[in-house]
Design a protein around this motif. Structure first.
Motif, PDB file in Angstrom:
ATOM      1  N   VAL A   1       0.745  -1.353  -0.176  1.00 52.04           N
ATOM      2  CA  VAL A   1       0.005   0.233   0.040  1.00 52.04           C
ATOM      3  C   VAL A   1       0.880   1.075   0.050  1.00 52.04           C
ATOM      4  CG1 VAL A   1      -1.637   1.347   0.919  1.00 52.04           C
ATOM      5  CG2 VAL A   1      -1.889  -1.095   1.208  1.00 52.04           C
ATOM      6  N   ILE A   2       1.954   1.256   0.746  1.00 46.59           N
ATOM      7  CA  ILE A   2       2.926   2.169   0.872  1.00 46.59           C
ATOM      8  C   ILE A   2       3.548   2.630  -0.571  1.00 46.59           C
ATOM      9  CG2 ILE A   2       5.009   3.158   1.629  1.00 46.59           C
ATOM     10  CD1 ILE A   2       4.530   1.520   4.269  1.00 46.59           C
ATOM     11  N   GLU A   3       3.920   1.429  -1.157  1.00 47.76           N
ATOM     12  CA  GLU A   3       4.320   1.627  -2.616  1.00 47.76           C
ATOM     13  C   GLU A   3       3.541   2.210  -3.633  1.00 47.76           C
ATOM     14  OE1 GLU A   3       7.742   1.132  -4.780  1.00 47.76           O
ATOM     15  OE2 GLU A   3       7.820  -0.347  -3.335  1.00 47.76           O
ATOM     16  N   GLU A   4       2.315   1.800  -3.471  1.00 44.80           N
ATOM     17  CA  GLU A   4       1.228   2.309  -4.417  1.00 44.80           C
ATOM     18  C   GLU A   4       1.031   4.182  -3.983  1.00 44.80           C
ATOM     19  OE1 GLU A   4      -2.399   0.586  -4.072  1.00 44.80           O
ATOM     20  OE2 GLU A   4      -1.631  -1.359  -4.664  1.00 44.80           O
ATOM     21  N   ASN A   5       1.029   4.362  -2.675  1.00 43.18           N
ATOM     22  CA  ASN A   5       0.825   5.699  -2.239  1.00 43.18           C
ATOM     23  C   ASN A   5       2.379   6.595  -2.828  1.00 43.18           C
ATOM     24  OD1 ASN A   5      -1.584   5.480  -1.254  1.00 43.18           O
ATOM     25  ND2 ASN A   5      -0.641   4.893   0.899  1.00 43.18           N
ATOM     26  N   LEU A   6       3.238   6.112  -2.784  1.00 41.96           N
ATOM     27  CA  LEU A   6       4.596   6.670  -3.196  1.00 41.96           C
ATOM     28  C   LEU A   6       4.637   7.003  -4.642  1.00 41.96           C
ATOM     29  CD1 LEU A   6       7.392   5.060  -1.082  1.00 41.96           C
ATOM     30  CD2 LEU A   6       6.138   7.037  -0.401  1.00 41.96           C
ATOM     31  N   MET A   7       4.213   5.875  -5.395  1.00 45.37           N
ATOM     32  CA  MET A   7       4.041   6.047  -6.873  1.00 45.37           C
ATOM     33  C   MET A   7       3.153   7.313  -7.263  1.00 45.37           C
ATOM     34  SD  MET A   7       6.641   4.301  -7.984  1.00 45.37           S
ATOM     35  CE  MET A   7       7.394   4.664  -6.383  1.00 45.37           C
ATOM     36  N   MET A   8       1.915   7.034  -6.561  1.00 45.40           N
ATOM     37  CA  MET A   8       0.878   8.238  -6.847  1.00 45.40           C
ATOM     38  C   MET A   8       1.359   9.518  -6.525  1.00 45.40           C
ATOM     39  SD  MET A   8      -3.049   8.224  -5.325  1.00 45.40           S
ATOM     40  CE  MET A   8      -2.953   6.495  -5.392  1.00 45.40           C
ATOM     41  N   LEU A   9       2.133   9.713  -5.391  1.00 46.97           N
ATOM     42  CA  LEU A   9       2.856  10.886  -5.094  1.00 46.97           C
ATOM     43  C   LEU A   9       3.674  11.639  -6.292  1.00 46.97           C
ATOM     44  CD1 LEU A   9       3.616  10.589  -1.505  1.00 46.97           C
ATOM     45  CD2 LEU A   9       1.843  12.255  -2.118  1.00 46.97           C
TER      46      LEU A   9
ATOM     47  N   LEU B   1       6.682  16.331   3.577  1.00 46.76           N
ATOM     48  CA  LEU B   1       6.141  15.198   2.859  1.00 46.76           C
ATOM     49  C   LEU B   1       7.357  14.463   1.960  1.00 46.76           C
ATOM     50  CD1 LEU B   1       4.975  14.272  -0.284  1.00 46.76           C
ATOM     51  CD2 LEU B   1       3.672  13.716   1.687  1.00 46.76           C
ATOM     52  N   ASN B   2       8.177  15.408   1.383  1.00 50.15           N
ATOM     53  CA  ASN B   2       9.337  14.780   0.415  1.00 50.15           C
ATOM     54  C   ASN B   2      10.106  13.798   1.468  1.00 50.15           C
ATOM     55  OD1 ASN B   2       8.626  15.504  -2.084  1.00 50.15           O
ATOM     56  ND2 ASN B   2       9.192  17.568  -1.606  1.00 50.15           N
ATOM     57  N   PHE B   3      10.601  14.601   2.599  1.00 45.45           N
ATOM     58  CA  PHE B   3      11.433  13.792   3.533  1.00 45.45           C
ATOM     59  C   PHE B   3      10.506  12.369   3.955  1.00 45.45           C
ATOM     60  CE2 PHE B   3      12.085  13.025   8.141  1.00 45.45           C
ATOM     61  CZ  PHE B   3      13.184  12.317   8.263  1.00 45.45           C
ATOM     62  N   THR B   4       9.323  12.389   4.486  1.00 47.99           N
ATOM     63  CA  THR B   4       8.687  11.146   4.888  1.00 47.99           C
ATOM     64  C   THR B   4       8.578  10.258   3.915  1.00 47.99           C
ATOM     65  OG1 THR B   4       7.500  12.598   6.542  1.00 47.99           O
ATOM     66  CG2 THR B   4       6.682  10.599   6.214  1.00 47.99           C
ATOM     67  N   ALA B   5       8.331  10.786   2.694  1.00 50.21           N
ATOM     68  CA  ALA B   5       8.126   9.744   1.428  1.00 50.21           C
ATOM     69  C   ALA B   5       9.434   9.070   1.156  1.00 50.21           C
ATOM     70  CB  ALA B   5       7.370  10.445   0.289  1.00 50.21           C
ATOM     71  N   SER B   6      10.751   9.995   1.114  1.00 53.73           N
ATOM     72  CA  SER B   6      11.939   9.427   0.888  1.00 53.73           C
ATOM     73  C   SER B   6      12.125   8.295   1.813  1.00 53.73           C
ATOM     74  CB  SER B   6      12.992  10.568   0.842  1.00 53.73           C
ATOM     75  OG  SER B   6      14.366  10.011   0.645  1.00 53.73           O
TER      76      SER B   6
ATOM     77  N   LEU C   1      13.025   4.252   1.474  1.00 54.13           N
ATOM     78  CA  LEU C   1      14.101   3.841   1.813  1.00 54.13           C
ATOM     79  C   LEU C   1      13.889   2.410   2.645  1.00 54.13           C
ATOM     80  CD1 LEU C   1      16.624   6.614   3.236  1.00 54.13           C
ATOM     81  CD2 LEU C   1      17.056   5.104   1.114  1.00 54.13           C
ATOM     82  N   ARG C   2      12.768   2.572   3.560  1.00 53.94           N
ATOM     83  CA  ARG C   2      12.264   1.440   4.101  1.00 53.94           C
ATOM     84  C   ARG C   2      11.871   0.210   3.186  1.00 53.94           C
ATOM     85  NH1 ARG C   2      10.227   0.754   9.423  1.00 53.94           N
ATOM     86  NH2 ARG C   2      11.688   2.282   9.640  1.00 53.94           N
ATOM     87  N   LEU C   3      11.273   0.536   2.108  1.00 58.87           N
ATOM     88  CA  LEU C   3      10.949  -0.517   1.239  1.00 58.87           C
ATOM     89  C   LEU C   3      12.037  -1.055   0.181  1.00 58.87           C
ATOM     90  CD1 LEU C   3       7.539   1.008   0.293  1.00 58.87           C
ATOM     91  CD2 LEU C   3       7.961  -0.844   1.738  1.00 58.87           C
ATOM     92  N   GLY C   4      13.343  -0.235   0.269  1.00 58.69           N
ATOM     93  CA  GLY C   4      14.245  -0.754  -0.328  1.00 58.69           C
ATOM     94  C   GLY C   4      14.295  -0.089  -2.041  1.00 58.69           C
ATOM     95  N   ASN C   5      13.304   0.832  -1.944  1.00 51.23           N
ATOM     96  CA  ASN C   5      13.139   1.634  -3.321  1.00 51.23           C
ATOM     97  C   ASN C   5      13.975   2.718  -3.581  1.00 51.23           C
ATOM     98  OD1 ASN C   5      12.308   2.811  -5.722  1.00 51.23           O
ATOM     99  ND2 ASN C   5      10.185   2.118  -5.449  1.00 51.23           N
ATOM    100  N   TRP C   6      15.512   2.516  -3.838  1.00 49.71           N
ATOM    101  CA  TRP C   6      16.321   3.511  -3.874  1.00 49.71           C
ATOM    102  C   TRP C   6      15.937   4.667  -4.905  1.00 49.71           C
ATOM    103  CZ3 TRP C   6      19.496   6.353  -1.677  1.00 49.71           C
ATOM    104  CH2 TRP C   6      20.741   6.902  -2.038  1.00 49.71           C
ATOM    105  N   ASP C   7      15.541   4.295  -6.021  1.00 49.57           N
ATOM    106  CA  ASP C   7      15.359   5.269  -7.017  1.00 49.57           C
ATOM    107  C   ASP C   7      13.911   6.085  -6.607  1.00 49.57           C
ATOM    108  OD1 ASP C   7      17.022   4.211  -8.701  1.00 49.57           O
ATOM    109  OD2 ASP C   7      15.657   3.069  -9.820  1.00 49.57           O
ATOM    110  N   ALA C   8      13.060   5.803  -5.704  1.00 45.62           N
ATOM    111  CA  ALA C   8      11.872   6.516  -5.239  1.00 45.62           C
ATOM    112  C   ALA C   8      12.499   7.387  -4.099  1.00 45.62           C
ATOM    113  CB  ALA C   8      10.855   5.677  -4.917  1.00 45.62           C
ATOM    114  N   ALA C   9      13.371   6.962  -3.359  1.00 44.80           N
ATOM    115  CA  ALA C   9      13.914   7.828  -2.295  1.00 44.80           C
ATOM    116  C   ALA C   9      14.799   9.093  -2.832  1.00 44.80           C
ATOM    117  CB  ALA C   9      14.872   6.714  -1.443  1.00 44.80           C
ATOM    118  N   LYS C  10      15.529   8.704  -4.022  1.00 50.69           N
ATOM    119  CA  LYS C  10      16.305   9.849  -4.426  1.00 50.69           C
ATOM    120  C   LYS C  10      15.317  10.697  -5.329  1.00 50.69           C
ATOM    121  CE  LYS C  10      18.831   7.253  -6.759  1.00 50.69           C
ATOM    122  NZ  LYS C  10      19.918   6.796  -7.854  1.00 50.69           N
TER     123      LYS C  10
END
Length: 551
Positions: A350-358, A370-375, A379-388
Motif C-alpha cells: 500500500v505504501i508503494e502504491e501511495n509513493l508512486m501516486m505522489l 512530505l518529501n522527507f517522509t516519503a523518501s 528507503l524502508r521499502l528498499g526503493n532507492w530510485d523513489a527515495a532519491k
C-alpha cells in the motif's frame, strides 16, 4: 467580560477549581472521563451548562480527546502540562483550541513553528501547604521519583548524592502516593532535582510548596524567573558544583531556613493555583476565536489520533486510525500521518502504491516534510530510485544544489542536515524504533544511521557534532561519545567533550579522569593553550579548573 463566569474544566485541576469557586465563578468540572473521545457539547447540554470558557488541562494518565469544540460559543483553552514529552501530538491537538497554554516557555516557539496561532506561557503551580521549621525536619535530603534504565541520569544523580552525604538521612522513594510525597517533603530540608529534557518540572513547585530548599540543575532564565537562584533556591551546572552546594547546605539549617522561607513566600505571592487562575482569566480578555472548525477540525483530530497511536500512547485498532485519516481532506499533513501509520503495521504494498501516486501525480512537490517522509518510506521499502526522487523534488523546490547521494547512508545524512536547518531536532517522549517507525527528526535519523552501521566513525562524529549544543540530551550523547572516544582515543577534544558530559551527568570521578586524559593528549600535541582556552570557555564557575589542578 462578566465578573462571574461559567467555566468548564476538563482534566485534573482540583486546586484551580476550588480557587474559581471561592471567587464566585460557576464551574462544571470533569476531572476524568471514561471515554478517550469525549463529546463535550453533549455533556454540557445534559448539565444545562452554558460556559463562558472551556479549559482542558492535560491529564498525564488516561488521555481524553475532546470533540465538538467548534460548536461552542466561548473561548477554548488547552493547558499543555508536559509539552516537552508530548509535542508530537500537542501541536496538532492544539489546533482545536483558541489558545494553548504551555508550562514550558522554551516550547512556545516550537508550537508556533508548527502552526499553532495563539500560544502563551503558563507555568506549573505550587500548593498551599504547611512549612514546618527546618530544624525540626527528620530528613536532611530526600528524593522522590522512579529510577529506571530509561532514566540513567536520575540514577547517576542519586548514586552521586548517596556517595556524598555520609551518615545523613537520604531516603529515595519510588512509589509514594501524592499525599505521601508531600508529607515526606514537609519532613525534609533539601530536595535535589533532575529534569528529563531541561524542562522546569513539578518537583520545583512541589518542594517549594513544602518549604524545602530546592537544589536543581541550572536551566537558565526561565527557571530563574520563577525562583531566584542563590536566594530562593540554588542551582548546579555539573557534579562538581552539586558537590560544593551539598557541602554548603547540608548541616547549615540557618541558611537552608532562610532560603526555603524566601521560596515559600514567593510561592504564596506568585505561584499558587489562584495566581494561575488570575492569569488564565486575563488571557480570556483578549482571546480570539482561531480554532479549527468543521472538516478542518476533523482533520487535526485525526492527525492527533495517528500521532498518539504511532507513539504507542493510544490503544485503539489501527483500522480506526486509518479510517479517521481516510475520511478527511487528503492534504500533505494527512498523507504524512497515513504513511507513518502504514509503516508501523508493515503495509508495504500500500505504501508503494501511495509513493508512486505522489511521484506520478506530482503531489505536494514543494513540501519539505512530505518529501522527507516519503523518501524515508521508500528507503524502508528498499526503493532507492523513489527515495532519491523525493530528495531531488525537495532540492528543486528549495532551489538547492548538493552532491547527489550515492548510498542510503548519504541520503539519510543529507535529510538529517536539512531537518536540523528546519529545527526538527528531537521528539521528546517519543520512543523511536528504527525498525518500526519512520524517522521524523534529526535524532531519529542519527539513531537509524548508528543502528544500521554500529561503530561507524563518520556517523559517530556526525552525531557528536549535531548533539554538542544540546545540553538537555547529554545522557544520550554520552553513549555515542563513549563509542567514538574508544576508536579516536588520541583526539583530546573528543576526550574533553566526554569528560564534560560525564560531569554534567553526575559522574565526577569519570569526568575528571577523562579531562586529565584530554589535557595529557593536548600536551603531547603542543596544544596546552588550546586546551586551557577550551576549558575556560566551558567552566563558568572555575571549579573544574581548580579541581583539575589536583590531578
Amino acid at each position: 467580560m462578566k465578573d462571574k463566569l461559567n467555566i468548564c474544566i476538563v482534566g485534573p485541576f482540583d486546586a484551580g477549581v476550588a480557587a474559581l469557586r471561592q471567587q464566585g465563578h460557576a464551574v462544571f468540572y470533569l476531572a476524568h472521563t471514561e471515554e478517550v473521545f469525549f463529546n463535550l457539547p453533549e455533556a454540557l447540554e445534559i448539565k444545562s451548562f452554558a460556559p463562558d470558557l472551556v479549559l482542558q488541562v492535560e491529564c498525564l494518565g488516561r488521555r481524553t480527546l475532546l470533540q465538538g469544540l467548534d460548536e461552542l460559543d466561548c473561548p477554548t483553552f488547552f493547558w499543555a502540562t508536559d509539552p516537552h514529552l508530548n509535542l508530537h501530538w500537542h501541536s496538532s491537538y492544539a489546533r482545536l483550541f483558541d489558545q494553548t497554554l504551555s508550562t514550558q516557555k522554551s516550547i512556545v516557539p516550537l508550537f508556533k513553528a508548527d502552526g499553532v496561532k495563539d500560544v502563551r506561557w503558563l507555568p506549573r503551580f505550587a500548593l498551599d501547604m504547611a512549612s514546618p521549621p527546618i530544624a525540626e525536619r527528620k530528613n536532611d535530603i530526600a528524593f522522590v521519583g522512579r529510577l529506571s534504565e530509561q532514566r540513567p541520569g536520575r540514577k547517576w544523580m542519586v548514586d552521586f548524592i548517596n556517595s556524598r552525604v555520609g551518615e545523613r538521612t537520604f531516603p529515595v522513594e519510588q512509589s509514594l502516593t501524592y499525599s505521601e510525597m508531600l508529607a515526606l517533603y514537609q519532613d525534609t530540608k533539601i530536595i535535589p532535582n533532575e529534569s528529563i529534557l531541561g524542562e522546569v518540572n513539578f518537583r520545583l513547585f512541589e518542594g517549594t510548596s513544602c518549604g524545602c530548599l530546592l537544589l536543581t540543575q541550572d536551566l537558565g532564565d526561565e527557571q530563574a524567573s520563577l525562583f531566584e537562584p542563590g536566594k530562593e533556591m540554588d542551582t548546579y551546572a555539573d557534579a562538581i558544583e552539586l558537590e560544593e552546594k551539598l557541602k554548603l547546605y547540608l548541616g547549615n539549617d540557618q541558611l537552608v531556613q532562610s532560603m526555603s522561607e524566601a521560596a515559600y513566600k514567593r510561592v504564596h505571592s506568585e505561584h499558587l493555583p489562584s495566581h494561575r487562575i488570575e492569569t488564565i482569566l486575563e488571557y480570556v480578555k483578549d482571546a480570539v476565536r482561531c480554532r479549527s472548525v468543521g472538516p478542518d477540525a476533523d482533520k487535526w483530530l485525526a492527525i492527533t489520533v495517528a500521532s498518539m497511536w504511532e507513539s504507542g500512547m493510544l490503544k485503539i485498532p489501527v483500522g480506526e486510525v486509518l479510517s479517521l485519516l481516510s475520511t478527511v481532506k487528503q492534504d500533505e499533513s494527512v498523507v504524512i500521518a497515513t504513511l507513518r501509520v502504514q509503516t508501523v503495521v508493515g503495509a508495504g504494498s500500500v505504501i508503494e502504491e501511495n509513493l508512486m501516486m505522489l511521484l506520478g501525480g506530482k503531489m505536494f512537490e514543494d513540501s519539505f516534510r512530505l518529501n522527507f517522509t516519503a523518501s524515508a518510506a521508500a528507503l524502508r521499502l528498499g526503493n532507492w530510485d523513489a527515495a532519491k526522487a523525493f530528495w531531488y523534488r525537495y532540492l528543486n523546490a528549495a532551489k538547492g544544489s548538493k552532491l547527489p547521494p550515492k548510498t542510503p547512508k548519504d541520503l539519510l545524512i543529507l535529510w538529517a542536515k536539512e531537518l536540523k536547518r528546519h529545527d526538527m531536532f528531537f521528539r521528546g517522549g517519543f520512543s523511536f524504533n528504527s525498525k518500526t517507525h519512520l524517522p521524523h527528526t534529526v535524532m531519529d535519523c542519527l539513531v537509524a544511521l548508528n543502528e544500521a552501521q554500529p561503530g561507524d566513525v563518520g556517523v559517530l562524529k556526525l552525531i557528536e557534532t549535531m548533539l554538542r549544543s544540546r545540553k538537555e540530551l547529554d545522557q544520550v550523547r554520552d553513549g555515542f561519545l563513549t563509542s567514538l572516544v574508544a576508536q579516536e582515543f588520541k583526539d583530546w577534544r573528543l576526550a574533553f567533550e566526554l569528560g564534560m558530559t560525564n560531569l554534567h551527568t553526575y559522574r565526577l570521578d569519570e569526568g575528571m579522569k577523562k579531562l586529565e586524559v584530554a589535557r595529557t593528549l593536548a600536551h603531547e600535541k603542543g596544544q596546552e593553550r588550546a586546551f586551557a582556552m577550551t576549558l575556560r570557555s566551558r567552566d563558568q564557575s572555575g571549579q573544574i579548573s581548580k579541581r583539575l589542578q589536583e590531578y
